[in-house]
Motif scaffolding. Sequence first.
Motif, PDB file in Angstrom:
ATOM      1  N   GLN A  82      12.437  17.567 -55.321  1.00 46.34           N
ATOM      2  CA  GLN A  82      13.282  18.520 -54.585  1.00 46.34           C
ATOM      3  C   GLN A  82      13.907  17.856 -53.354  1.00 46.34           C
ATOM      4  O   GLN A  82      13.524  16.757 -52.967  1.00 46.34           O
ATOM      5  N   GLU A 107      14.543  34.300 -48.094  1.00 46.41           N
ATOM      6  CA  GLU A 107      15.037  33.022 -48.619  1.00 46.41           C
ATOM      7  C   GLU A 107      14.363  32.770 -49.970  1.00 46.41           C
ATOM      8  O   GLU A 107      13.159  32.988 -50.105  1.00 46.41           O
ATOM      9  N   GLY A 111      11.173  25.139 -50.244  1.00 49.49           N
ATOM     10  CA  GLY A 111      11.243  23.678 -50.149  1.00 49.49           C
ATOM     11  C   GLY A 111      10.359  23.166 -49.032  1.00 49.49           C
ATOM     12  O   GLY A 111       9.150  23.401 -49.002  1.00 49.49           O
ATOM     13  N   SER A 112      10.968  22.479 -48.067  1.00 48.62           N
ATOM     14  CA  SER A 112      10.221  21.901 -46.944  1.00 48.62           C
ATOM     15  C   SER A 112       9.886  22.933 -45.867  1.00 48.62           C
ATOM     16  O   SER A 112       9.055  22.690 -45.006  1.00 48.62           O
ATOM     17  N   GLY A 113      10.622  24.064 -45.873  1.00 50.81           N
ATOM     18  CA  GLY A 113      10.446  25.068 -44.823  1.00 50.81           C
ATOM     19  C   GLY A 113      11.475  24.934 -43.715  1.00 50.81           C
ATOM     20  O   GLY A 113      11.502  25.746 -42.778  1.00 50.81           O
ATOM     21  N   VAL A 129      10.326  32.532 -50.608  1.00 53.57           N
ATOM     22  CA  VAL A 129       9.596  32.396 -51.875  1.00 53.57           C
ATOM     23  C   VAL A 129       9.813  31.000 -52.450  1.00 53.57           C
ATOM     24  O   VAL A 129      10.951  30.523 -52.513  1.00 53.57           O
ATOM     25  N   GLU A 130       8.718  30.340 -52.858  1.00 47.90           N
ATOM     26  CA  GLU A 130       8.790  28.997 -53.435  1.00 47.90           C
ATOM     27  C   GLU A 130       7.998  28.957 -54.740  1.00 47.90           C
ATOM     28  O   GLU A 130       6.868  29.414 -54.798  1.00 47.90           O
ATOM     29  N   LEU A 135       4.683  22.520 -52.682  1.00 45.47           N
ATOM     30  CA  LEU A 135       5.744  22.591 -51.669  1.00 45.47           C
ATOM     31  C   LEU A 135       5.495  23.761 -50.716  1.00 45.47           C
ATOM     32  O   LEU A 135       5.667  23.634 -49.499  1.00 45.47           O
ATOM     33  N   ASP A 157       7.947  33.068 -58.542  1.00 45.38           N
ATOM     34  CA  ASP A 157       9.309  32.944 -59.049  1.00 45.38           C
ATOM     35  C   ASP A 157      10.257  33.849 -58.248  1.00 45.38           C
ATOM     36  O   ASP A 157      10.166  35.078 -58.332  1.00 45.38           O
ATOM     37  N   TYR A 159      13.125  34.623 -58.737  1.00 46.15           N
ATOM     38  CA  TYR A 159      14.026  35.431 -59.562  1.00 46.15           C
ATOM     39  C   TYR A 159      13.747  36.914 -59.324  1.00 46.15           C
ATOM     40  O   TYR A 159      14.637  37.749 -59.417  1.00 46.15           O
ATOM     41  N   ALA A 175      18.617  27.248 -54.071  1.00 48.13           N
ATOM     42  CA  ALA A 175      18.591  26.501 -55.338  1.00 48.13           C
ATOM     43  C   ALA A 175      19.773  27.016 -56.153  1.00 48.13           C
ATOM     44  O   ALA A 175      20.160  28.177 -56.024  1.00 48.13           O
ATOM     45  N   VAL A 228      19.870  21.524 -56.100  1.00 54.62           N
ATOM     46  CA  VAL A 228      18.859  21.357 -57.157  1.00 54.62           C
ATOM     47  C   VAL A 228      18.772  22.694 -57.895  1.00 54.62           C
ATOM     48  O   VAL A 228      19.036  23.741 -57.322  1.00 54.62           O
ATOM     49  N   PHE A 230      17.844  26.177 -59.773  1.00 57.20           N
ATOM     50  CA  PHE A 230      16.973  27.345 -59.717  1.00 57.20           C
ATOM     51  C   PHE A 230      16.230  27.359 -61.043  1.00 57.20           C
ATOM     52  O   PHE A 230      16.857  27.379 -62.093  1.00 57.20           O
TER      53      PHE A 230
END
Length: 234
Positions: A82, A107, A111-113, A129-130, A135, A157, A159, A175, A228, A230
């Motif tokens: 990522q 969000e 990712g990294s935050g 949400v990740e 991660l 997820d 979604y 994403a 990147v 989704f």
Amino acid sequence: MKRILSLTVIFILIVLSVRPLFGQQTATERRQLMLREQLIPRGISDRGTLKAMARIPREAFVPQSQKPYAYDDRPLPIGDGQTISQPFMVAFMTQELRLKSTDKVLEIGTGSGYQAAVLSQIVDTVYTVEIIPSLAERASRHLQNLNIDNVQILTGDGYFGWKEKSPFDAIIVTAGAETIPPVLVEQLSDGGIMIIPVGPHRGVRQLIKLTKKRGKIKKTALMDVRFVPFVRKD
Ligand code: SAH
């Protein structure tokens, strides 16, 4: 004595003025440079966004090997395949959300935050949400290290958004999706704004701004972007 004092002052001034040439700027100075060279000339003018970008140390969100490049004008790898977005993209998406401090933001793609940290400086609470657990854990540590306590992370997820915390005044998807997830549109409050990159898998996508007013959905394309993908759990 006076002469020594003035020579000392001159020496300090010379050292300070040549210091940037040797890459010895402080992180704060490098962020100011990022604002002046990458953000302001490209149209970032929202005060809240600029203040947040000036405050959050991007180096605290990237792996050790990437720290020297923390303020480069590009995305950086953050592990697990990522990336953390280019600073301009983070600022642009933040600005387009037209945030008020009382807004509730979701969000998708922690990712990294870093993006969440930027948002945390503008609004009271950020939900993010990740889908990749490692991660989500790293992002949580990055935020804790900076004493940022108004970001809540969910591993799952995106979604499906975050139903229990909905509706959201703003939703930012970091994403690239092939289509706009309908659940996210449902979880957007009336008068809300969503920013989401949409387009074919691994191709150039369009950054879409979606607004919802009295149940009516309006979509505007803002610019071409690369993100990147989704992904879905299955
Ligand atoms: N905003 C991040 C960068 C995001 S990179 C930052 O500031 O660092 C995109 C992230 O979206 C990746 O971490 C990826 O794992 C995540 N992602 C992809 N599909 C997802 C999904 N369905 N739900 C939640 N997160 C997802």
